[in-house]
Scaffold this active site. Structure first.
Site, PDB file in Angstrom:
ATOM      1  N   ARG A  83       0.841  -1.203   0.000  1.00  0.00           N
ATOM      2  CA  ARG A  83       0.000   0.000   0.000  1.00  0.00           C
ATOM      3  C   ARG A  83       0.872   1.248   0.000  1.00  0.00           C
ATOM      4  O   ARG A  83       0.551   2.228  -0.672  1.00  0.00           O
ATOM      5  CB  ARG A  83      -0.951  -0.014   1.195  1.00  0.00           C
ATOM      6  CG  ARG A  83      -1.999  -1.125   1.090  1.00  0.00           C
ATOM      7  CD  ARG A  83      -2.882  -1.187   2.297  1.00  0.00           C
ATOM      8  NE  ARG A  83      -3.721  -0.003   2.395  1.00  0.00           N
ATOM      9  CZ  ARG A  83      -4.396   0.342   3.484  1.00  0.00           C
ATOM     10  NH1 ARG A  83      -4.325  -0.400   4.574  1.00  0.00           N
ATOM     11  NH2 ARG A  83      -5.141   1.426   3.498  1.00  0.00           N
ATOM     12  N   CYS A 122      -1.771   6.238   8.603  1.00  0.00           N
ATOM     13  CA  CYS A 122      -2.035   4.949   7.964  1.00  0.00           C
ATOM     14  C   CYS A 122      -3.164   5.160   6.970  1.00  0.00           C
ATOM     15  O   CYS A 122      -3.250   6.211   6.352  1.00  0.00           O
ATOM     16  CB  CYS A 122      -2.343   3.878   9.016  1.00  0.00           C
ATOM     17  SG  CYS A 122      -3.695   4.304  10.131  1.00  0.00           S
TER      18      CYS A 122
END
Length: 162
Positions: A83, A122
Site C-alpha cells: 500500500r 495509515c
C-alpha cells in the site's frame, strides 16, 4: 485507575493512544502471547471511577499543517509495504502515499527512522497508533495525523507512488 489494553490489528494501541490523548496516561498495552502470568475468566468486580477528558493538542497534526511542514518532518506511513508503494489494492480508493513518507509497517518490527519531529499516519488512523506505541516504548514520541491517507487523497494533496 490503571488501564491495560490487549487485542489485535491495532485496537489495543488505538485505545492506548486515545486514553493518552484524552489525558489518561496511566495505561499500557500487553501482548497476551508474551504474557506468562496467570489469566482468569469470568466477571470481576471493579469499583466505578469517573473520567474527565482533558484532550491534548500536542499529539495530533492536521492536513494543512502537515502539508505546510512536510519537508521538515519525519513522515511515516504505517500501512503495509504494497500500500505504501501505491500498488492497486482493494482498500485504497486512490493508491499512493504522502510525498516523502517513509514506510514503517504496523505489522513489522519498527525500522530505524531519522531523527526529527515524527508524524505517523495509515489508511484511516488506527494502525498508525501501533507505530506511535512502539516509538513511545523506544523513548520517542510522535504525532498522529488522524485524517490519514483517506483524508489526504480526498483533499488532493501531493502524493507519490514507487
Amino acid at each position: 485507575m490503571f488501564v491495560v489494553a490487549y487485542g489485535t490489528m491495532g485496537g489495543a494501541e488505538r485505545l492506548w493512544w486515545l486514553l493518552r490523548h484524552f489525558g489518561h496516561d496511566d495505561c499500557a498495552v500487553i501482548e497476551l502471547d508474551a504474557w506468562h502470568g496467570p489469566l482468569s475468566r469470568g466477571d470481576e468486580e471493579i469499583e466505578p471511577a469517573e473520567f474527565t477528558p482533558r484532550p491534548r493538542s500536542d499529539d495530533v497534526i492536521e492536513a494543512d499543517e502537515l502539508e505546510r511542514r512536510r519537508t521538515e518532518l519525519v513522515v511515516v506511513d504505517a500501512r503495509t509495504p504494497n500500500r505504501w508503494r501505491g500498488e492497486p489494492n482493494q482498500i485504497d480508493k486512490v493508491p499512493g502515499r504522502i510525498r516523502g513518507a517513509l514506510n514503517a509497517p504496523w505489522n513489522e518490527p519498527l525500522p530505524p527512522l531519522p531523527e526529527g519531529e515524527l508524524v505517523a499516519y495509515c489508511g484511516s488512523g488506527v494502525t498508525a497508533t501501533v507505530v506511535l506505541h512502539r516509538l513511545h516504548l523506544a523513548g520517542r514520541d510522535g504525532k498522529l495525523y488522524p485524517g490519514s491517507w483517506s483524508e489526504w487523497e480526498q483533499l488532493g494533496l501531493p502524493k507519490e507512488c514507487s
